[in-house]
Design a protein around this motif. Sequence first.
Motif, PDB file in Angstrom:
ATOM      1  N   TYR A   8     -30.843  45.666 -39.153  1.00  9.48           N
ATOM      2  CA  TYR A   8     -30.564  44.500 -39.990  1.00  9.48           C
ATOM      3  C   TYR A   8     -31.382  43.351 -39.430  1.00  9.48           C
ATOM      4  CZ  TYR A   8     -26.710  47.507 -41.231  1.00  9.48           C
ATOM      5  OH  TYR A   8     -25.981  48.585 -41.641  1.00  9.48           O
ATOM      6  N   THR A  13     -28.103  34.670 -39.053  1.00  6.53           N
ATOM      7  CA  THR A  13     -27.252  35.480 -38.181  1.00  6.53           C
ATOM      8  C   THR A  13     -27.383  36.977 -38.459  1.00  6.53           C
ATOM      9  OG1 THR A  13     -25.404  35.404 -39.713  1.00  6.53           O
ATOM     10  CG2 THR A  13     -25.521  33.643 -38.055  1.00  6.53           C
ATOM     11  N   ILE A  15     -25.577  38.430 -40.604  1.00  9.87           N
ATOM     12  CA  ILE A  15     -24.246  38.900 -41.017  1.00  9.87           C
ATOM     13  C   ILE A  15     -24.262  39.344 -42.482  1.00  9.87           C
ATOM     14  CG2 ILE A  15     -21.850  38.164 -41.397  1.00  9.87           C
ATOM     15  CD1 ILE A  15     -22.204  36.379 -38.864  1.00  9.87           C
ATOM     16  N   THR A  16     -24.984  38.600 -43.314  1.00 11.66           N
ATOM     17  CA  THR A  16     -25.089  38.984 -44.723  1.00 11.66           C
ATOM     18  C   THR A  16     -25.739  40.360 -44.848  1.00 11.66           C
ATOM     19  OG1 THR A  16     -25.291  36.688 -45.420  1.00 11.66           O
ATOM     20  CG2 THR A  16     -26.069  38.355 -46.965  1.00 11.66           C
ATOM     21  N   GLU A  18     -25.930  42.692 -42.679  1.00  7.08           N
ATOM     22  CA  GLU A  18     -25.099  43.743 -42.096  1.00  7.08           C
ATOM     23  C   GLU A  18     -23.899  44.076 -42.980  1.00  7.08           C
ATOM     24  OE1 GLU A  18     -23.924  42.799 -38.130  1.00  7.08           O
ATOM     25  OE2 GLU A  18     -23.429  44.884 -37.675  1.00  7.08           O
ATOM     26  N   THR A  19     -23.247  43.043 -43.505  1.00  3.95           N
ATOM     27  CA  THR A  19     -22.101  43.275 -44.390  1.00  3.95           C
ATOM     28  C   THR A  19     -22.525  44.099 -45.596  1.00  3.95           C
ATOM     29  OG1 THR A  19     -21.205  41.127 -43.758  1.00  3.95           O
ATOM     30  CG2 THR A  19     -20.290  42.129 -45.743  1.00  3.95           C
ATOM     31  N   PHE A  20     -23.641  43.692 -46.181  1.00  2.00           N
ATOM     32  CA  PHE A  20     -24.115  44.381 -47.370  1.00  2.00           C
ATOM     33  C   PHE A  20     -24.590  45.798 -47.040  1.00  2.00           C
ATOM     34  CE2 PHE A  20     -27.484  45.240 -50.555  1.00  2.00           C
ATOM     35  CZ  PHE A  20     -26.628  45.399 -51.622  1.00  2.00           C
ATOM     36  N   ASN A  22     -23.742  47.703 -44.602  1.00  4.95           N
ATOM     37  CA  ASN A  22     -22.594  48.565 -44.298  1.00  4.95           C
ATOM     38  C   ASN A  22     -21.931  49.087 -45.560  1.00  4.95           C
ATOM     39  OD1 ASN A  22     -22.420  48.813 -41.514  1.00  4.95           O
ATOM     40  ND2 ASN A  22     -21.408  46.837 -41.278  1.00  4.95           N
ATOM     41  N   PRO A  38     -30.943  39.200 -35.161  1.00  7.23           N
ATOM     42  CA  PRO A  38     -30.787  37.889 -35.819  1.00  7.23           C
ATOM     43  C   PRO A  38     -31.877  36.899 -35.433  1.00  7.23           C
ATOM     44  CG  PRO A  38     -29.345  38.022 -33.909  1.00  7.23           C
ATOM     45  CD  PRO A  38     -30.085  39.344 -33.984  1.00  7.23           C
ATOM     46  N   MET A  91     -33.525  42.649 -49.523  1.00 10.97           N
ATOM     47  CA  MET A  91     -32.350  42.258 -50.288  1.00 10.97           C
ATOM     48  C   MET A  91     -32.567  41.008 -51.128  1.00 10.97           C
ATOM     49  SD  MET A  91     -29.712  43.156 -47.268  1.00 10.97           S
ATOM     50  CE  MET A  91     -28.336  42.467 -48.158  1.00 10.97           C
ATOM     51  N   GLY A 112     -31.619  30.990 -43.581  1.00  8.99           N
ATOM     52  CA  GLY A 112     -30.224  30.974 -43.137  1.00  8.99           C
ATOM     53  C   GLY A 112     -29.284  30.493 -44.212  1.00  8.99           C
ATOM     54  N   ARG A 113     -28.041  30.909 -44.098  1.00  7.06           N
ATOM     55  CA  ARG A 113     -27.083  30.432 -45.080  1.00  7.06           C
ATOM     56  C   ARG A 113     -26.003  29.570 -44.452  1.00  7.06           C
ATOM     57  NH1 ARG A 113     -21.931  32.304 -46.676  1.00  7.06           N
ATOM     58  NH2 ARG A 113     -21.097  33.831 -45.269  1.00  7.06           N
ATOM     59  N   PHE A 114     -25.874  29.620 -43.128  1.00  8.59           N
ATOM     60  CA  PHE A 114     -24.747  28.941 -42.508  1.00  8.59           C
ATOM     61  C   PHE A 114     -25.093  27.517 -42.057  1.00  8.59           C
ATOM     62  CE2 PHE A 114     -23.484  33.445 -41.799  1.00  8.59           C
ATOM     63  CZ  PHE A 114     -22.288  33.406 -42.488  1.00  8.59           C
TER      64      PHE A 114
ATOM     65  N   THR B  16     -18.020  41.517 -49.802  1.00  5.01           N
ATOM     66  CA  THR B  16     -19.436  41.880 -49.696  1.00  5.01           C
ATOM     67  C   THR B  16     -20.245  41.221 -50.806  1.00  5.01           C
ATOM     68  OG1 THR B  16     -18.893  44.006 -48.699  1.00  5.01           O
ATOM     69  CG2 THR B  16     -21.077  43.804 -49.672  1.00  5.01           C
ATOM     70  N   THR B  19     -20.383  37.383 -50.118  1.00  2.00           N
ATOM     71  CA  THR B  19     -21.238  37.014 -48.991  1.00  2.00           C
ATOM     72  C   THR B  19     -22.702  37.107 -49.392  1.00  2.00           C
ATOM     73  OG1 THR B  19     -19.609  37.939 -47.466  1.00  2.00           O
ATOM     74  CG2 THR B  19     -21.808  37.565 -46.580  1.00  2.00           C
ATOM     75  N   PHE B  20     -23.041  38.223 -50.047  1.00  2.00           N
ATOM     76  CA  PHE B  20     -24.421  38.437 -50.437  1.00  2.00           C
ATOM     77  C   PHE B  20     -24.839  37.452 -51.534  1.00  2.00           C
ATOM     78  CE2 PHE B  20     -27.674  40.796 -52.893  1.00  2.00           C
ATOM     79  CZ  PHE B  20     -28.663  40.725 -51.933  1.00  2.00           C
ATOM     80  N   PHE B  95     -30.123  49.817 -54.341  1.00  2.00           N
ATOM     81  CA  PHE B  95     -30.324  50.358 -52.996  1.00  2.00           C
ATOM     82  C   PHE B  95     -29.768  51.763 -52.790  1.00  2.00           C
ATOM     83  CE2 PHE B  95     -30.418  45.720 -52.625  1.00  2.00           C
ATOM     84  CZ  PHE B  95     -31.690  45.573 -52.094  1.00  2.00           C
ATOM     85  N   SER B 255     -22.749  26.523 -37.012  1.00  2.00           N
ATOM     86  CA  SER B 255     -21.492  27.087 -37.508  1.00  2.00           C
ATOM     87  C   SER B 255     -20.950  28.078 -36.478  1.00  2.00           C
ATOM     88  CB  SER B 255     -21.748  27.810 -38.829  1.00  2.00           C
ATOM     89  OG  SER B 255     -22.601  28.914 -38.594  1.00  2.00           O
ATOM     90  N   THR B 261     -23.196  34.616 -32.995  1.00  2.00           N
ATOM     91  CA  THR B 261     -24.357  35.507 -32.977  1.00  2.00           C
ATOM     92  C   THR B 261     -25.274  35.171 -31.805  1.00  2.00           C
ATOM     93  OG1 THR B 261     -24.247  35.886 -35.358  1.00  2.00           O
ATOM     94  CG2 THR B 261     -26.369  36.291 -34.309  1.00  2.00           C
TER      95      THR B 261
END
Lengths: 274, 274
Positions: A8, A13, A15-16, A18-20, A22, A38, A91, A112-114, B16, B19-20, B95, B255, B261
């Motif tokens: 990823y 980070t 995280i997006t 990785e969440t997706f 997964n 990251p 993505m 980044g989103r955060f 998911t 977040t995405f 995907f 954040s 992270t």
Amino acid sequence: MPNRTVFYVSDGTGITAETFGNSILAQFTAKPRHVRRPFIDTMEKAAHVVSEINATGEAEGKRPIVFITLANDDVRSILTSDHCKGMVMDMFKAFVEPLEHEFGMKSNHRVGRFSDAAKSQEYNDRIEAINFSLAHDDGQSAKNLQAADVILVGVSRSGKTPTSLYLAMQHGIKAANYPLIPEDFERDHLPSSLAPHKRKCFGLTIDPDRLSQIRNERRPGSKYAAIENCRYEVNAAEQMMKRSSIAWLSSTHKSIEEIATTILRDIRPDRLIY
Amino acid sequence: MPNRTVFYVSDGTGITAETFGNSILAQFTAKPRHVRRPFIDTMEKAAHVVSEINATGEAEGKRPIVFITLANDDVRSILTSDHCKGMVMDMFKAFVEPLEHEFGMKSNHRVGRFSDAAKSQEYNDRIEAINFSLAHDDGQSAKNLQAADVILVGVSRSGKTPTSLYLAMQHGIKAANYPLIPEDFERDHLPSSLAPHKRKCFGLTIDPDRLSQIRNERRPGSKYAAIENCRYEVNAAEQMMKRSSIAWLSSTHKSIEEIATTILRDIRPDRLIY
């Protein structure tokens, strides 16, 4: 699928990604190794990750799967070039371009989103909700329950604390929690401090066998953990929830994410819209 | 982009999808309305959501954007049919199909991503980490610090508690946290209970003006919150972190996701691989 690695790679980070990733991989019966990389926000860092991907692919004899969320075109081009021997799942590309057309505007290629979220009102609300949930954990304070968005009710170790913290952290929900204790069952009604807030109450119950197992890890061999006592408490708590007509569910086979989403859907559907 | 709604439709929690979708939409200067519709796991529920999407599009005069994560083909077909007037972004289709080819196996069309995780070892580790972090919040217990994966160090209100809980909840990291208090600055070295665990320590600092603002919300007009005191504490804490050679960062513009992270990358890179 042994010996296969999933990367990823993100400028934030990750995280997006990785969440997706997964949730995509959950569609397959496979347990690949996961590597999150990251803050890949320069071409140099990207080139370094590509080397790692290629070395991994050679060692495993299978090309790694690479989920990327990279906003900067120069950085992204390092990953999507022929030099990268992974199978790259871009993505952003699949969805950003159609949306540029739909909105009639270019995307801003922001990294980044955060970062932007940090210190926003929404972010401060999350931090405030975490502090509220900690201060109102385990019935510590009946003060200020009118400020709670949700009050979780259930026997000790039914999952109230992790669920309240998740609601606070993920959704900015001020979630208090209140343990049901033997005295409550003798009185046979919800604790009186909860009565004015019944519409905000949500019950958690749990299978008595599972409860006994969890309690035995904390206090082995205690009456508290004994299966007979767990059966009594769970039955009494469920009767009380039914009589009080509060919404409730069993946490036994649910994750905190699922419990939290069910609570929002059932008693705070407004918080699914923002 | 006023008057535009984004739907997140999922057979699971929808987390998911949300977040995405959020990270995609962060690429645009726009503040659409968000609607999450979780647990859409039957054709009837799907048809109901399609009605809602179509009604929203008519009311707003712009077709809603619809991010879907739906594993069941029958349910998905309701959303992707011509009857649905939203702009559907099918996150799995793009995907899953290439991966079926890559892996040489069909996907299992399994619904949800959390159900299977619940009650797994990984899930139990997360819950245990949350309990550990709560028990070791704010220096409550110096016992058992050898069991900690990470120990966050910093002045009061520098962001230690939310970060430890996030590390526990998201990553199953046992994160203790330890406040630096004036007595520590007078002694001029890290608290002695931390000395054996220096490699696990990570410092958080914060801009003194921001710290003063946060503390004033808690205890208005106190010495604790006064800007001079905040400047003194922050400076003393930063000096101590530098002298102790522990890794540290400023939480001011970050954040909790970014802080967590960064901590993993810097002192527990092994936890980014699993």
